[in-house]
Scaffold this motif. Structure first.
Motif, PDB file in Angstrom:
ATOM      1  N   VAL A  35       0.851  -1.187   0.000  1.00  0.00           N
ATOM      2  CA  VAL A  35       0.000   0.000   0.000  1.00  0.00           C
ATOM      3  C   VAL A  35       0.888   1.238   0.000  1.00  0.00           C
ATOM      4  N   LEU A  36       0.561   2.210  -0.840  1.00  0.00           N
ATOM      5  CA  LEU A  36       1.235   3.510  -0.823  1.00  0.00           C
ATOM      6  C   LEU A  36       0.433   4.441   0.075  1.00  0.00           C
ATOM      7  N   ASP A  37       1.042   4.860   1.197  1.00  0.00           N
ATOM      8  CA  ASP A  37       0.383   5.686   2.203  1.00  0.00           C
ATOM      9  C   ASP A  37       0.905   7.117   2.095  1.00  0.00           C
ATOM     10  N   TYR A  38       0.026   8.046   1.713  1.00  0.00           N
ATOM     11  CA  TYR A  38       0.426   9.436   1.505  1.00  0.00           C
ATOM     12  C   TYR A  38       0.391  10.255   2.792  1.00  0.00           C
ATOM     13  N   GLY A  39      -0.046   9.666   3.888  1.00  0.00           N
ATOM     14  CA  GLY A  39       0.007  10.310   5.177  1.00  0.00           C
ATOM     15  C   GLY A  39      -0.909  11.514   5.303  1.00  0.00           C
ATOM     16  N   GLY A  40      -0.715  12.238   6.402  1.00  0.00           N
ATOM     17  CA  GLY A  40      -1.523  13.422   6.657  1.00  0.00           C
ATOM     18  C   GLY A  40      -2.607  13.149   7.678  1.00  0.00           C
ATOM     19  N   SER A  53      -3.872  -1.708 -13.363  1.00  0.00           N
ATOM     20  CA  SER A  53      -3.324  -0.452 -12.841  1.00  0.00           C
ATOM     21  C   SER A  53      -2.712  -0.665 -11.462  1.00  0.00           C
ATOM     22  N   PRO A  54      -1.395  -0.869 -11.375  1.00  0.00           N
ATOM     23  CA  PRO A  54      -0.741  -0.908 -10.069  1.00  0.00           C
ATOM     24  C   PRO A  54      -0.916   0.425  -9.342  1.00  0.00           C
ATOM     25  N   ALA A  55      -0.647   0.426  -8.041  1.00  0.00           N
ATOM     26  CA  ALA A  55      -0.899   1.601  -7.210  1.00  0.00           C
ATOM     27  C   ALA A  55      -0.198   2.848  -7.719  1.00  0.00           C
ATOM     28  N   VAL A  56       1.043   2.715  -8.175  1.00  0.00           N
ATOM     29  CA  VAL A  56       1.820   3.888  -8.569  1.00  0.00           C
ATOM     30  C   VAL A  56       1.172   4.639  -9.722  1.00  0.00           C
ATOM     31  N   THR A  57       0.357   3.969 -10.524  1.00  0.00           N
ATOM     32  CA  THR A  57      -0.262   4.637 -11.665  1.00  0.00           C
ATOM     33  C   THR A  57      -1.381   5.580 -11.242  1.00  0.00           C
ATOM     34  N   ASP A  67      -4.750  17.411   0.649  1.00  0.00           N
ATOM     35  CA  ASP A  67      -5.231  18.521   1.475  1.00  0.00           C
ATOM     36  C   ASP A  67      -6.565  18.192   2.129  1.00  0.00           C
ATOM     37  N   ARG A  68      -7.227  17.137   1.664  1.00  0.00           N
ATOM     38  CA  ARG A  68      -8.565  16.798   2.168  1.00  0.00           C
ATOM     39  C   ARG A  68      -8.616  15.448   2.865  1.00  0.00           C
ATOM     40  N   VAL A  69      -7.842  14.467   2.385  1.00  0.00           N
ATOM     41  CA  VAL A  69      -7.877  13.117   2.934  1.00  0.00           C
ATOM     42  C   VAL A  69      -6.451  12.562   3.038  1.00  0.00           C
ATOM     43  N   ARG A  70      -6.339  11.407   3.655  1.00  0.00           N
ATOM     44  CA  ARG A  70      -5.078  10.659   3.705  1.00  0.00           C
ATOM     45  C   ARG A  70      -5.183   9.511   2.702  1.00  0.00           C
ATOM     46  N   PRO A  71      -4.682   9.692   1.490  1.00  0.00           N
ATOM     47  CA  PRO A  71      -4.825   8.630   0.485  1.00  0.00           C
ATOM     48  C   PRO A  71      -3.930   7.431   0.801  1.00  0.00           C
ATOM     49  N   LEU A  72      -4.480   6.255   0.605  1.00  0.00           N
ATOM     50  CA  LEU A  72      -3.729   4.999   0.710  1.00  0.00           C
ATOM     51  C   LEU A  72      -4.090   4.173  -0.523  1.00  0.00           C
ATOM     52  N   VAL A  73      -3.155   4.035  -1.453  1.00  0.00           N
ATOM     53  CA  VAL A  73      -3.439   3.364  -2.716  1.00  0.00           C
ATOM     54  C   VAL A  73      -2.937   1.923  -2.647  1.00  0.00           C
ATOM     55  N   VAL A  74      -3.810   0.993  -2.931  1.00  0.00           N
ATOM     56  CA  VAL A  74      -3.507  -0.433  -2.794  1.00  0.00           C
ATOM     57  C   VAL A  74      -2.988  -1.010  -4.105  1.00  0.00           C
ATOM     58  N   ASP A  75      -1.884  -1.752  -4.023  1.00  0.00           N
ATOM     59  CA  ASP A  75      -1.520  -2.659  -5.108  1.00  0.00           C
ATOM     60  C   ASP A  75      -2.429  -3.872  -4.952  1.00  0.00           C
ATOM     61  N   VAL A  76      -3.498  -3.909  -5.733  1.00  0.00           N
ATOM     62  CA  VAL A  76      -4.456  -5.008  -5.605  1.00  0.00           C
ATOM     63  C   VAL A  76      -3.744  -6.334  -5.879  1.00  0.00           C
ATOM     64  N   ARG A  77      -4.176  -7.363  -5.193  1.00  0.00           N
ATOM     65  CA  ARG A  77      -3.597  -8.700  -5.322  1.00  0.00           C
ATOM     66  C   ARG A  77      -3.260  -9.029  -6.789  1.00  0.00           C
ATOM     67  N   GLY A  78      -2.003  -9.462  -7.010  1.00  0.00           N
ATOM     68  CA  GLY A  78      -1.588  -9.830  -8.358  1.00  0.00           C
ATOM     69  C   GLY A  78      -1.121  -8.666  -9.202  1.00  0.00           C
ATOM     70  N   ARG A 188       2.735   3.398 -17.197  1.00  0.00           N
ATOM     71  CA  ARG A 188       2.085   2.164 -17.667  1.00  0.00           C
ATOM     72  C   ARG A 188       3.084   1.274 -18.397  1.00  0.00           C
ATOM     73  N   ALA A 189       3.959   1.874 -19.196  1.00  0.00           N
ATOM     74  CA  ALA A 189       4.949   1.090 -19.924  1.00  0.00           C
ATOM     75  C   ALA A 189       5.855   0.328 -18.964  1.00  0.00           C
ATOM     76  N   ARG A 190       6.207   0.960 -17.861  1.00  0.00           N
ATOM     77  CA  ARG A 190       7.153   0.326 -16.930  1.00  0.00           C
ATOM     78  C   ARG A 190       6.483  -0.639 -15.956  1.00  0.00           C
ATOM     79  N   TRP A 191       5.211  -0.417 -15.620  1.00  0.00           N
ATOM     80  CA  TRP A 191       4.590  -1.178 -14.538  1.00  0.00           C
ATOM     81  C   TRP A 191       3.581  -2.235 -14.990  1.00  0.00           C
ATOM     82  N   LEU A 192       3.159  -2.217 -16.233  1.00  0.00           N
ATOM     83  CA  LEU A 192       2.131  -3.162 -16.658  1.00  0.00           C
ATOM     84  C   LEU A 192       2.567  -4.611 -16.488  1.00  0.00           C
TER      85      LEU A 192
END
Length: 282
Positions: A35-40, A53-57, A67-78, A188-192
């Motif tokens: 999980v990518l945790d942007y904190g805050g 779409s991996p999390a980094v995309t 500025d509004r939320v603490r985003p946490l982007v998941v690398d979904v299974r697989g 996308r080219a690097r992470w697909l």
């Protein structure tokens, strides 16, 4: 089912150095999820990307919400850095999402999903295993039994995946996605190639075997649905059915955008998402 090896070039891993987030890990059964945790200090927003779409995309979306939320982007299974394996069903994906919420100690987080991620968010909300503060769905696949096929064929997905496995670049991605910002074509080219073929195959099968509308009317509020004005995935008829079945939901149409809302029209897509989150995030 044969499983092609997943891979990431060194340049892909270097992308993470430019992402203003901390990598966190949780377990869901035997699988490790990244999980990518942007904190805050804001309300946690668990973000669930699409089928390839991996999390980094989704970094370009997440960093505009801090500025509004603490985003946490998941690398979904697989996908991305998360483990593969399992059944890749909506129930299993929902269990993974619950594991993220519980494993990171998130209190009443919001859920946001795009495409496949929107279906996962809806399934998680309906299961009711973790308390949530609200759910935002962006262009969820509305295909299913008796509703016709998902607009993008499995062969198309697999062709793009094998292209990435053999080595692709932003110019080749641009041939399929000419409107995307250059950085997103490069990512996308690097992470697909980090997406497992078995995950793509099973998820695409689910798009046509599992009916979104079986869960949609039971998604607890507050809930919002965003869709692209030109999307072949959420058609005018699909949007009308969604409104009829859950009239309490908020709806927003993103102009000049297809299924890939945030990539096709970043400014309008982000504005619609921020508007949807405003009453939920407090």
């Amino acid at each position: 089912m044969p499983t092609d090896p997943r891979s990431l070039p060194q340049s892909a891993l270097a992308d993470l150095a430019d992402v203003p987030a901390t990598g966190r890990w949780v377990r869901s059964g035997s699988a490790r999820l990244h999980v990518l945790d942007y904190g805050g200090p804001g309300v946690p927003l668990v973000m669930l990307p699409g089928i390839t779409s991996p999390a980094v995309t989704m970094d370009f979306v997440a960093r505009e919400l801090t500025d509004r939320v603490r985003p946490l982007v998941v690398d979904v299974r697989g996908r991305g850095l998360s483990d593969g394996g399992g059944r890749y069903t909506l129930e299993e994906y929902a269990e993974d999402t619950e594991a993220v919420v519980e494993g990171l100690g998130l209190e009443r987080p919001l859920l946001f999903g795009h495409s496949m991620g929107a279906r996962i968010a809806a399934a998680t909300a309906v299961r009711g295993k973790v308390p949530l503060g609200g759910t935002v769905l962006a262009d969820p696949p509305m295909s299913g039994p008796g509703r016709g096929p998902y607009p993008t064929t499995l062969d198309t997905f697999l062709g793009q995946l094998r292209q990435a496995q053999h080595g692709t670049d932003a110019d080749e991605v641009a041939a399929s996605w000419p409107r995307w910002p250059r950085r997103e074509q490069e990512l996308r080219a690097r992470w697909l190639a980090s997406c497992a073929e078995e995950a793509v195959v099973a998820t695409h099968r689910g798009f046509e075997a599992e009916d979104f509308f079986d869960r949609w009317p039971a998604v607890p509020g507050p809930v919002a649905l965003l869709y692209g004005a030109d999307s072949p995935v959420v058609t005018a008829a699909g949007a009308a059915e969604a409104r009829r079945l859950l009239p309490s939901a908020a709806f927003a149409v993103v102009p000049d955008a297809g299924h890939m809302i945030f990539w096709d029209n970043p400014a309008a897509g982000l504005a619609a998402l921020r508007d949807a989150l405003r009453p939920m995030a407090g």
